[in-house]
Design a protein around this motif. Structure first.
Motif, PDB file in Angstrom:
ATOM      1  N   THR A 152      -7.196  -2.284 -30.069  1.00  0.00           N
ATOM      2  CA  THR A 152      -7.948  -3.231 -29.246  1.00  0.00           C
ATOM      3  C   THR A 152      -8.005  -4.600 -29.911  1.00  0.00           C
ATOM      4  OG1 THR A 152      -9.179  -1.289 -28.505  1.00  0.00           O
ATOM      5  CG2 THR A 152     -10.052  -3.399 -27.841  1.00  0.00           C
ATOM      6  N   GLU A 169       1.124   5.666 -33.473  1.00  0.00           N
ATOM      7  CA  GLU A 169       0.443   4.828 -32.474  1.00  0.00           C
ATOM      8  C   GLU A 169       0.962   5.166 -31.073  1.00  0.00           C
ATOM      9  OE1 GLU A 169      -2.121   2.679 -31.981  1.00  0.00           O
ATOM     10  OE2 GLU A 169      -1.349   2.657 -29.940  1.00  0.00           O
ATOM     11  N   ALA A 179      -0.430  11.465 -30.601  1.00  0.00           N
ATOM     12  CA  ALA A 179      -0.866  12.673 -31.316  1.00  0.00           C
ATOM     13  C   ALA A 179      -1.628  13.533 -30.325  1.00  0.00           C
ATOM     14  CB  ALA A 179      -1.768  12.280 -32.481  1.00  0.00           C
ATOM     15  N   GLY A 237     -11.796 -10.674 -28.405  1.00  0.00           N
ATOM     16  CA  GLY A 237     -12.087 -12.108 -28.413  1.00  0.00           C
ATOM     17  C   GLY A 237     -11.978 -12.735 -29.788  1.00  0.00           C
ATOM     18  N   VAL A 286     -15.412  -5.543 -35.011  1.00  0.00           N
ATOM     19  CA  VAL A 286     -14.104  -5.319 -35.640  1.00  0.00           C
ATOM     20  C   VAL A 286     -14.164  -5.388 -37.167  1.00  0.00           C
ATOM     21  CG1 VAL A 286     -11.846  -6.403 -36.034  1.00  0.00           C
ATOM     22  CG2 VAL A 286     -12.524  -5.785 -33.754  1.00  0.00           C
TER      23      VAL A 286
HETATM   24  C1  LIG Z   1     -11.957  -7.432 -24.138  1.00  0.00           C
HETATM   25  C2  LIG Z   1     -12.497  -7.079 -25.519  1.00  0.00           C
HETATM   26  C3  LIG Z   1     -13.042  -8.089 -26.318  1.00  0.00           C
HETATM   27  C4  LIG Z   1     -13.538  -7.781 -27.579  1.00  0.00           C
HETATM   28  N1  LIG Z   1     -13.962  -8.805 -28.381  1.00  0.00           N
HETATM   29  C5  LIG Z   1     -14.315  -8.550 -29.668  1.00  0.00           C
HETATM   30  C6  LIG Z   1     -14.572  -9.621 -30.569  1.00  0.00           C
HETATM   31  O1  LIG Z   1     -14.483 -10.801 -30.230  1.00  0.00           O
HETATM   32  N2  LIG Z   1     -14.883  -9.292 -31.859  1.00  0.00           N
HETATM   33  C7  LIG Z   1     -15.010  -8.002 -32.282  1.00  0.00           C
HETATM   34  O2  LIG Z   1     -15.366  -7.772 -33.440  1.00  0.00           O
HETATM   35  N3  LIG Z   1     -14.762  -6.972 -31.429  1.00  0.00           N
HETATM   36  C8  LIG Z   1     -14.381  -7.202 -30.156  1.00  0.00           C
HETATM   37  N4  LIG Z   1     -14.048  -6.166 -29.320  1.00  0.00           N
HETATM   38  C9  LIG Z   1     -14.214  -4.775 -29.775  1.00  0.00           C
HETATM   39  C10 LIG Z   1     -13.138  -4.283 -30.730  1.00  0.00           C
HETATM   40  O3  LIG Z   1     -11.863  -4.714 -30.343  1.00  0.00           O
HETATM   41  C11 LIG Z   1     -13.178  -2.751 -30.863  1.00  0.00           C
HETATM   42  O4  LIG Z   1     -14.503  -2.358 -31.113  1.00  0.00           O
HETATM   43  C12 LIG Z   1     -12.303  -2.251 -32.007  1.00  0.00           C
HETATM   44  O5  LIG Z   1     -10.977  -2.674 -31.868  1.00  0.00           O
HETATM   45  C13 LIG Z   1     -12.338  -0.723 -32.082  1.00  0.00           C
HETATM   46  O6  LIG Z   1     -11.634  -0.331 -33.241  1.00  0.00           O
HETATM   47  P1  LIG Z   1     -11.072   1.151 -33.434  1.00  0.00           P
HETATM   48  O7  LIG Z   1     -10.231   1.149 -34.664  1.00  0.00           O
HETATM   49  O8  LIG Z   1     -12.215   2.099 -33.400  1.00  0.00           O
HETATM   50  O9  LIG Z   1     -10.194   1.428 -32.149  1.00  0.00           O
HETATM   51  P2  LIG Z   1      -8.946   0.620 -31.571  1.00  0.00           P
HETATM   52  O10 LIG Z   1      -8.861  -0.739 -32.126  1.00  0.00           O
HETATM   53  O11 LIG Z   1      -9.063   0.740 -30.078  1.00  0.00           O
HETATM   54  O12 LIG Z   1      -7.692   1.447 -32.108  1.00  0.00           O
HETATM   55  C14 LIG Z   1      -7.428   2.778 -31.737  1.00  0.00           C
HETATM   56  C15 LIG Z   1      -5.915   2.952 -31.693  1.00  0.00           C
HETATM   57  O13 LIG Z   1      -5.613   4.343 -31.639  1.00  0.00           O
HETATM   58  C16 LIG Z   1      -4.560   4.550 -30.711  1.00  0.00           C
HETATM   59  N5  LIG Z   1      -4.646   5.932 -30.241  1.00  0.00           N
HETATM   60  C17 LIG Z   1      -5.652   6.491 -29.535  1.00  0.00           C
HETATM   61  N6  LIG Z   1      -5.380   7.801 -29.312  1.00  0.00           N
HETATM   62  C18 LIG Z   1      -4.191   8.069 -29.894  1.00  0.00           C
HETATM   63  C19 LIG Z   1      -3.402   9.239 -30.014  1.00  0.00           C
HETATM   64  N7  LIG Z   1      -3.806  10.399 -29.498  1.00  0.00           N
HETATM   65  N8  LIG Z   1      -2.216   9.159 -30.659  1.00  0.00           N
HETATM   66  C20 LIG Z   1      -1.801   7.974 -31.211  1.00  0.00           C
HETATM   67  N9  LIG Z   1      -2.531   6.833 -31.127  1.00  0.00           N
HETATM   68  C21 LIG Z   1      -3.716   6.884 -30.488  1.00  0.00           C
HETATM   69  C22 LIG Z   1      -4.844   3.524 -29.629  1.00  0.00           C
HETATM   70  O14 LIG Z   1      -3.710   3.303 -28.821  1.00  0.00           O
HETATM   71  C23 LIG Z   1      -5.270   2.323 -30.459  1.00  0.00           C
HETATM   72  O15 LIG Z   1      -4.157   1.562 -30.857  1.00  0.00           O
HETATM   73  C24 LIG Z   1     -13.541  -6.435 -28.045  1.00  0.00           C
HETATM   74  C25 LIG Z   1     -12.988  -5.431 -27.245  1.00  0.00           C
HETATM   75  C26 LIG Z   1     -12.464  -5.744 -25.999  1.00  0.00           C
HETATM   76  C27 LIG Z   1     -11.854  -4.646 -25.152  1.00  0.00           C
END
Ligand SMILES: Cc1cc2nc3c(=O)[nH]c(=O)nc-3n(C[C@H](O)[C@H](O)[C@H](O)COP(=O)(O)OP(=O)(O)OC[C@H]3O[C@@H](n4cnc5c(N)ncnc54)[C@H](O)[C@@H]3O)c2cc1C
Length: 652
Positions: A150, A96, A285, A155, A582
């Motif tokens: 995220t 991470e 990474a 929310g 999510v």
């Molecule tokens: C303000 C806000 C409110 C939201 N509200 C909601 C809600 O109420 N309900 C809902 O369902 N969704 C909500 N969302 C959307 C939701 O949070 C995201 O769509 C979801 O978390 C994306 O999931 P993911 O696993 O694709 O990426 P992420 O959860 O963003 O995880 C990706 C991870 O990979 C890590 N990473 C990236 N590149 C690298 C690298 N090169 N090396 C190591 N680590 C790395 C990042 O640091 C991060 O920890 C909201 C988003 C925001 C910003």
């Protein structure tokens, strides 16, 4: 001795986490620095909030090899790593880029306060022709950079989209991802505590690591919105993921007894003691290493040092819809010409990498109510929260109210507009007009047609990629947002709402000044100038068949043309689901883990087939059961310890 030290010493915690931004860094409350510092320390030391004894113990340097390497600990990655580590014989490295979760961010009232600082990638899009024109065609896209990704900032609204969303995926030739296929994986994650009282067991279940429930607190105005919705004929729903897909709802959230529950909190912390799970924080990474189109491991930067770590079985990218395509391209997997232009040796020409970028987009109307606002972030409310995790700080205020509605492009079983509400939040960040009560309603297009792309700015992994969202790039996209605005106007025109004397805050945009106020033309202009991009980016490494030139991963999430490399995150969705994503992204993580288990257990057992040991499904079920049993055991021990030492009652 401070309370924090007392709590941790007596509970023999080895690795409490005090780092990351503190409340004093993210708040601007008039309550003062001393109050915020004290509150921060009490949050850190509280077993039910900061969870000092449940924290992960990050590694200081990685081993030279692991069976599996998972990149990114967000909505999907934490689930993948937690589930893979259920198999005791496998060792797993979770990488991470950011640190552990600061305790203050676990307070629902603080949602999104930690964005904009070091826990945010702070992405900005460029060269938008139709969106964010007030900010020179550049939209701000916050993304979490910490354990939980995220999900530490979101929310917390729990939704799954609707069956038709997954039917649309099938139009890409994708099999095995219909509603009936995915539902068991939503169930696998879920621990819904309101079955029978609020939601039905037909749609929800218990036993998973992700607690789903309403916040313990709703401001009175939340129920006024629901009353107004009924009056306006827009309907209400107890469960937008159940039988009634449309109307306004006080939504269930991914939270536990008034505390945010990130995917790291749900899937990693309870199993942090596993010896076969290593977590590397502040570790970036930078590339997947390939030999003959087979993923051999990754290169990563940690504590200023570069490491090459081998994956004996597979690498799984869960870095999110922006970073995953960036990493693929940095590794030589992507559109040939583009990689060539950045001096990257092409391993696999996959033109779909970074394409198909899309996001929900919205426009926000703000109304001032005829009432003086009362401060919610007070000493009393903070105490209430610390002791009971109830009161205004235990919720996101009106953000827990949402609606799904239908435009004239769709049908009632397939809502394409969402309304997000905000206001009455117990925020420690003072607003400029503290005396006015302002509530906001955003009209969100949850079926966007426009597509953008992500490309590299350079071959330097520390450079942020170039993002062009092309948001609002079609007339239908804009029209949908306007139809949502009309719904909001209808809601605000009810007797229930008029009793609060709402006044729409002046929308003064010079570029739209010559248009008749409140005409469709006016809103078309306003939406493009003051666009509110949502945060549901998806699609940049989408699923599809090998015969589909723009597909990046197959239906088991394996990257086309590369062995031992999968993607599991928002980027694999061919079309983002209609709602908060999510739960769907975590479901994708759950599925990835099961695909991997099935493939690898089958591979391991192939040479010596025996009728008693070669049923991979049975073995997977056993692994899951073992993991769950051991989690329950640990939880019970911990609760007993708390009861003995601090008199905290054991939850029934
Ligand atoms: C303000 C806000 C409110 C939201 N509200 C909601 C809600 O109420 N309900 C809902 O369902 N969704 C909500 N969302 C959307 C939701 O949070 C995201 O769509 C979801 O978390 C994306 O999931 P993911 O696993 O694709 O990426 P992420 O959860 O963003 O995880 C990706 C991870 O990979 C890590 N990473 C990236 N590149 C690298 C690298 N090169 N090396 C190591 N680590 C790395 C990042 O640091 C991060 O920890 C909201 C988003 C925001 C910003």
């Amino acid at each position: 001795m401070n309370v924090y030290a007392l709590g941790c010493q007596s509970l023999q915690c080895l690795h409490p986490f005090e780092g990351g931004p503190q409340l004093t860094d993210v708040c601007s409350a008039s309550t003062g620095v001393l109050f915020l510092t004290l509150l921060n320390n009490l949050l850190v030391s509280n077993p039910r909030i900061g969870d000092p004894c449940g924290r992960v113990d990050p590694i200081t340097s990685p081993r030279s090899s692991y069976d599996f390497i998972v990149v990114g600990a967000g909505a999907a990655g934490a689930a993948v790593a937690g589930r893979l580590s259920e198999v005791e014989d496998w060792n797993v490295l979770l990488v991470e880029a950011g640190p552990d979760e600061p305790a203050g961010a676990e307070v629902p009232g603080n949602a999104a306060l930690y964005l904009g600082g070091p826990l945010d990638w702070k992405y900005k899009t460029s060269n938008e022709s139709f969106a964010c024109l007030s900010t020179n065609g550049s939209c701000y896209w916050p993304r979490g950079k910490n354990l939980g990704g995220t999900t530490l900032h979101h929310g917390m609204a729990y939704q799954r989209g609707q069956p038709k969303d997954y039917q649309r995926w099938a139009e890409f030739g994708i099999e095995g991802w219909s509603w009936d296929d995915v539902l068991p994986y939503f169930f696998k994650s879920e621990n819904n505590t309101e079955i029978g009282t609020l939601v039905s067991s037909k749609y929800h279940t218990t036993g998973g690591p992700m607690t789903v429930q309403r916040f313990p607190y709703q401001p009175g105005f939340a129920w006024e919105i629901l009353k107004a919705s009924e009056e306006a004929g827009l309907g209400i729903s107890d469960d937008l993921t159940g039988a009634n897909l449309t109307g306004f709802a006080v939504t269930q959230t991914i939270s536990r007894d008034g505390v945010r529950l990130t995917t790291a909190g749900a899937f990693i912390r309870p199993v942090a003691h596993r010896k076969n799970l290593h977590v590397a924080t502040n570790a970036l990474a930078t590339k997947v290493t390939l030999v003959n189109n087979r993923a051999e491991g990754i290169e990563m930067l940690m504590n200023g040092k570069t490491y090459k770590v081998r994956a004996k079985r597979e690498v799984i990218l869960s870095a999110g819809a922006i970073n995953t395509p960036q990493l693929l391209m940095l590794s030589g997997i992507g559109p040939k010409e583009h990689l060539g232009s950045k001096n990257i040796r092409v391993a696999v020409d996959l033109p779909g990498v970074g394409e198909n970028l899309h996001n929900h987009h919205s426009y926000m109307l703000a109304y001032t109510l005829n009432e003086t606002s009362t401060a919610q972030f007070t000493g009393n409310n903070a105490a209430l929260y610390l002791f009971n995790q109830t009161g205004p700080l235990s919720s996101t205020g009106l953000s827990q109210v949402t609606a799904k509605l239908v435009s004239n492009f769709s049908t009632s079983d397939d809502p394409d507009i969402q309304i997000f509400c905000a206001g009455y939040r117990a925020s420690c960040r003072a607003t400029s007009n503290a005396n006015e009560t302002v509530v906001t309603f955003a009209s969100v297009n949850i079926r966007p047609k426009s597509r953008g792309r992500i490309t590299l700015n350079s071959n330097n992994p520390l450079d942020l990629p170039y993002i062009w969202s092309n948001d609002l790039g079609t007339d239908e996209d804009i029209n949908l947002v306007i139809q949502g605005i009309r719904y909001i106007e209808k809601l605000m025109n009810t007797t229930t709402m008029r009793n609060h004397d709402p006044t729409l805050e002046n929308v003064s945009i010079p570029a739209c000044a010559n248009l008749t106020y409140d005409s469709d033309e006016f809103w078309k202009c306003a939406v493009q100038w003051n666009t509110k991009p949502e945060n549901h980016q998806a699609g940049t490494a989408r699923m599809g068949l090998a015969s589909d030139p723009m597909a990046v991963v197959d239906t088991k999430l394996r990257v086309h043309g590369v062995k031992r490399l999968r993607v599991a995150d928002a980027s694999v969705m061919p079309i983002v689901i209609s709602g908060n994503p999510v739960a769907t992204i975590t479901m994708i993580g759950e599925r990835a883990a099961d695909f991997i288990k099935a493939d690898n257990i089958r591979r391991d057992t192939q040479p010596t087939p025996s009728p008693t040991t070669t049923n991979p499904l049975k073995e997977i079920q056993q692994d899951i059961q073992n993991g769950y049993d051991s989690f329950q055991k640990k939880k019970k021990q911990f609760q007993e310890q708390l009861a003995n030492q601090f008199g905290v009652p054991i939850p029934q």
